[in-house]
Design an enzyme around this catalytic site. Structure first.
Site, PDB file in Angstrom:
ATOM      1  N   TYR A 175       0.856  -1.191   0.000  1.00 31.61           N
ATOM      2  CA  TYR A 175       0.000   0.000   0.000  1.00 31.61           C
ATOM      3  C   TYR A 175       0.893   1.242   0.000  1.00 31.61           C
ATOM      4  O   TYR A 175       1.916   1.255   0.685  1.00 31.61           O
ATOM      5  CB  TYR A 175      -0.867   0.064   1.267  1.00 31.61           C
ATOM      6  CG  TYR A 175      -1.527  -1.242   1.668  1.00 31.61           C
ATOM      7  CD1 TYR A 175      -2.464  -1.860   0.836  1.00 31.61           C
ATOM      8  CD2 TYR A 175      -1.231  -1.837   2.896  1.00 31.61           C
ATOM      9  CE1 TYR A 175      -3.084  -3.047   1.233  1.00 31.61           C
ATOM     10  CE2 TYR A 175      -1.848  -3.022   3.292  1.00 31.61           C
ATOM     11  CZ  TYR A 175      -2.765  -3.621   2.455  1.00 31.61           C
ATOM     12  OH  TYR A 175      -3.378  -4.796   2.845  1.00 31.61           O
ATOM     13  N   TRP A 189      -4.379   1.831   2.971  1.00 36.03           N
ATOM     14  CA  TRP A 189      -4.963   0.519   2.680  1.00 36.03           C
ATOM     15  C   TRP A 189      -6.432   0.762   2.370  1.00 36.03           C
ATOM     16  O   TRP A 189      -7.162   1.371   3.127  1.00 36.03           O
ATOM     17  CB  TRP A 189      -4.726  -0.511   3.780  1.00 36.03           C
ATOM     18  CG  TRP A 189      -5.022  -0.140   5.195  1.00 36.03           C
ATOM     19  CD1 TRP A 189      -6.183   0.364   5.692  1.00 36.03           C
ATOM     20  CD2 TRP A 189      -4.125  -0.282   6.300  1.00 36.03           C
ATOM     21  NE1 TRP A 189      -6.072   0.536   7.047  1.00 36.03           N
ATOM     22  CE2 TRP A 189      -4.824   0.144   7.448  1.00 36.03           C
ATOM     23  CE3 TRP A 189      -2.819  -0.745   6.457  1.00 36.03           C
ATOM     24  CZ2 TRP A 189      -4.238   0.140   8.716  1.00 36.03           C
ATOM     25  CZ3 TRP A 189      -2.250  -0.751   7.716  1.00 36.03           C
ATOM     26  CH2 TRP A 189      -2.963  -0.316   8.811  1.00 36.03           C
ATOM     27  N   ASP A 284      -1.756   8.504  -9.189  1.00 31.82           N
ATOM     28  CA  ASP A 284      -1.819   7.034  -9.065  1.00 31.82           C
ATOM     29  C   ASP A 284      -1.871   6.347 -10.426  1.00 31.82           C
ATOM     30  O   ASP A 284      -1.818   6.989 -11.465  1.00 31.82           O
ATOM     31  CB  ASP A 284      -3.010   6.645  -8.177  1.00 31.82           C
ATOM     32  CG  ASP A 284      -2.656   5.448  -7.293  1.00 31.82           C
ATOM     33  OD1 ASP A 284      -2.115   4.464  -7.825  1.00 31.82           O
ATOM     34  OD2 ASP A 284      -2.910   5.502  -6.082  1.00 31.82           O
TER      35      ASP A 284
HETATM   36  C1  LIG Z   1       2.969  -0.558  -6.740  1.00 27.75           C
HETATM   37  C2  LIG Z   1       1.658  -0.891  -6.103  1.00 27.75           C
HETATM   38  C3  LIG Z   1       1.044   0.023  -5.250  1.00 27.75           C
HETATM   39  C4  LIG Z   1      -0.175  -0.284  -4.647  1.00 27.75           C
HETATM   40  N1  LIG Z   1      -0.758   0.637  -3.823  1.00 27.75           N
HETATM   41  C5  LIG Z   1      -1.897   0.325  -3.174  1.00 27.75           C
HETATM   42  C6  LIG Z   1      -2.463   1.239  -2.245  1.00 27.75           C
HETATM   43  O1  LIG Z   1      -1.987   2.340  -2.039  1.00 27.75           O
HETATM   44  N2  LIG Z   1      -3.574   0.832  -1.567  1.00 27.75           N
HETATM   45  C7  LIG Z   1      -4.152  -0.387  -1.768  1.00 27.75           C
HETATM   46  O2  LIG Z   1      -5.131  -0.714  -1.102  1.00 27.75           O
HETATM   47  N3  LIG Z   1      -3.666  -1.262  -2.676  1.00 27.75           N
HETATM   48  C8  LIG Z   1      -2.539  -0.933  -3.374  1.00 27.75           C
HETATM   49  N4  LIG Z   1      -2.008  -1.807  -4.273  1.00 27.75           N
HETATM   50  C9  LIG Z   1      -2.709  -3.067  -4.546  1.00 27.75           C
HETATM   51  C10 LIG Z   1      -2.494  -4.051  -3.419  1.00 27.75           C
HETATM   52  O3  LIG Z   1      -1.134  -4.270  -3.179  1.00 27.75           O
HETATM   53  C11 LIG Z   1      -3.174  -5.389  -3.732  1.00 27.75           C
HETATM   54  O4  LIG Z   1      -4.562  -5.164  -3.853  1.00 27.75           O
HETATM   55  C12 LIG Z   1      -2.916  -6.461  -2.696  1.00 27.75           C
HETATM   56  O5  LIG Z   1      -3.685  -7.589  -3.018  1.00 27.75           O
HETATM   57  C13 LIG Z   1      -3.256  -5.994  -1.308  1.00 27.75           C
HETATM   58  O6  LIG Z   1      -3.037  -7.031  -0.398  1.00 27.75           O
HETATM   59  P1  LIG Z   1      -4.203  -7.519   0.566  1.00 27.75           P
HETATM   60  O7  LIG Z   1      -5.275  -8.085  -0.336  1.00 27.75           O
HETATM   61  O8  LIG Z   1      -3.542  -8.537   1.406  1.00 27.75           O
HETATM   62  O9  LIG Z   1      -4.665  -6.332   1.298  1.00 27.75           O
HETATM   63  C14 LIG Z   1      -0.800  -1.522  -4.900  1.00 27.75           C
HETATM   64  C15 LIG Z   1      -0.182  -2.446  -5.759  1.00 27.75           C
HETATM   65  C16 LIG Z   1       1.024  -2.134  -6.358  1.00 27.75           C
HETATM   66  C17 LIG Z   1       1.669  -3.143  -7.274  1.00 27.75           C
END
Ligand SMILES: Cc1cc2nc3c(=O)[nH]c(=O)nc-3n(C[C@H](O)[C@H](O)[C@H](O)COP(=O)(O)O)c2cc1C
Length: 483
Positions: A175, A189, A284
């Site tokens: 995140y 998140w 973003d």
């Molecule tokens: C470079 C990058 C940045 C990301 N930034 C965010 C973010 O700011 N907030 C978010 O909720 N997901 C973000 N994501 C997507 C999450 O990492 C992804 O949905 C992941 O599955 C989250 O893990 P979780 O399902 O265990 O919460 C990002 C992904 C990438 C590749």
């Protein structure tokens, strides 16, 4: 080949001409972002990982674009091609009774890979060579400012570790984190994500939640933070399976969490669910600035790190950029799982222009009326696929990765009055066009060929294809034509 840490991966990339060291002095304010944006959108030969060795005001080098091509992403995950990932997952999911002794041994081998995937607890760790508990400060890290309209500097490639306060289940998510000041971070998140759920449980209990943020580590672990795994699957077990060896984990110094021992830098602290602060705007991966909204706040208690750490980061913005390749790996890994649940699915593509959830193209073997709609509804009910805004379903023979072919079929094969399905449901946090924040419409396009089973009012024509005989003849005589 599984890499033990980021340095091994950097060395591998350098050896294979996939990394450039930039020795010129550069600023972390916008300059690194502009260089990286040009490199990731430029000629494919020039699209390399970048290691900025002299960042103005810092003695910590900045690594960026390390995952930013299909070759580097595949290398990070220890495969030759990204589609090999689908084959690995499919093999694991193949639970048919093995026939020959060889098959049985092979299946045993697959299960053994899972058995040894668990994290390995270690006592001493490179990420704790230096421990800063007295006045820890984010000011020593070369955290980037990515876009001119950003509210501040952002950590963009972190592994955020939390535990469910009731069950103790671990979540690891990637995140973005806004630097509010030297001791606090905005935790972006999103509401559908694992750590947001942990925070809701902490809120019900009225207690702060411990959080660890790891920067760096082995590349598979870094990727795993971005993988949309269901809450019951531990990202670190998944990473261990993918890399073929459990991830060494070490206990944090000031909180009751574990982090990858091979990380470069670890931030230890907590989030109080009662506290919110304005986070954003941030440029973003939608290509737009996401609006400023209230998000939780992380309070730093300690920094542990290597003596001479590398700071890994990325920038997101108008696609394509590095995050597209992290998403491509996810698409390939999850395809066999989707096919297990929806056996009619042949292939899928989430193109860069669709920034993951805006456009999902899926090909199916259609056998009964309404099957394309069934697939759309099923996808909208599957984990983070709930956020898919547009789903285009094509027939099994269509190459979903050929966007020209998909555009041809998806416009020619539909009657909008019959083949478009509009529903509503959860929308991505970053969707700026949805009717309201986190909720909006979704479009399903049934671009499969139609036949009597679809109740069409006129015969469906045959597709134009040259006869095999003439194709062979022309191939044989091609030199003679002088073309
Ligand atoms: C470079 C990058 C940045 C990301 N930034 C965010 C973010 O700011 N907030 C978010 O909720 N997901 C973000 N994501 C997507 C999450 O990492 C992804 O949905 C992941 O599955 C989250 O893990 P979780 O399902 O265990 O919460 C990002 C992904 C990438 C590749």
């Amino acid at each position: 080949m599984a890499f033990d840490d980021l340095r091994e991966f950097v060395a591998h990339l350098e050896k294979h001409g996939q990394l450039r060291r930039v020795r010129a002095r550069v600023s972390r304010d916008l300059e690194i972002a502009e260089i990286t944006d040009r490199v990731s959108k430029g000629r494919s030969e020039g699209n390399q990982a970048l290691l900025f060795e002299q960042v103005d005001g810092f003695d910590v080098p900045v690594l960026i674009n390390a995952f930013g091509s299909p070759e580097r992403m595949a290398a990070a995950l220890g495969v030759e091609h990204l589609h090999d990932l689908s084959a690995r997952v499919a093999k694991l999911l193949d639970l048919r009774m093995p026939g020959s002794l060889f098959d049985k041994l092979r299946k045993l081998g697959d299960l053994f890979d899972v058995a040894k995937a668990g994290p390995k607890r270690v006592r001493s760790a490179p990420c704790q060579e230096v421990i800063e508990t007295d006045q820890p400060s984010l000011a020593r890290l070369p955290i980037l400012r990515c876009w001119p309209g950003d509210a501040g500097r952002y950590i963009t490639l972190p592994l955020v570790f939390t535990r469910d306060p009731v069950t103790g289940a671990r979540n690891v998510g990637m995140y973005r984190l806004q630097v509010h000041d030297d001791r606090t971070l905005g935790m972006h998140w999103q509401t559908h994500k694992g750590s947001a759920e942990h925070e809701r449980v902490a809120q019900e209990q009225g207690k702060p939640m411990e959080v660890a943020i790891a920067l760096g580590g082995d590349p598979v672990s870094i990727y795993s933070g971005s993988a949309p795994l269901p809450p019951g699957i531990d990202e670190m077990v998944f990473a261990g399976w993918l890399r073929g060896a459990g991830v060494p984990m070490v206990a944090c110094k000031t909180i009751d969490l574990e982090v990858p021992a091979e990380a470069e830098i670890v931030l230890e602290g907590f989030v109080d669910p009662a506290e919110r602060r304005l986070e954003g705007p941030f440029g973003d991966h939608t290509g737009y600035y996401s609006l400023a909204r209230d998000y939780p706040v992380f309070h730093l208690k300690a920094i542990t790190r290597r003596k001479q750490p590398i700071y890994p980061t990325t920038i997101v913005g108008r696609p394509p950029q590095e995050d597209y390749w992290l998403g491509k790996a996810t698409e390939r890994i999850f395809l066999p799982i989707i096919r297990l649940l929806l056996p009619e699915v042949v292939d899928m593509n989430m193109p860069a222009e669709g920034i993951f959830h805006n456009l999902v193209i899926v090909s199916i073997k259609k056998r009964y009326p309404g099957q394309a709609r069934k697939v759309m509804h099923a996808l909208w009910g599957l984990g983070l696929m709930m956020l898919a805004k547009n789903i285009v379903v094509v027939s099994e023979h269509v190459d979903v990765h050929n966007l020209s072919e998909v555009a041809w079929r998806a416009t020619g094969n539909i009657d909008p009055s019959r083949d478009l399905l509009i529903v509503d449901g959860p929308a991505d946090d970053l969707d700026h066009a949805s009717v309201r924040h986190r909720f909006g419409g979704k479009l399903g396009v049934d671009a499969t060929e139609k036949s009597d089973m679809d109740g069409i009012g006129q015969s469906w024509p045959e597709e134009i294809v040259m006869s095999e005989e003439i194709r062979a003849l022309v191939t044989r005589r091609w030199q003679e034509y002088g073309l």
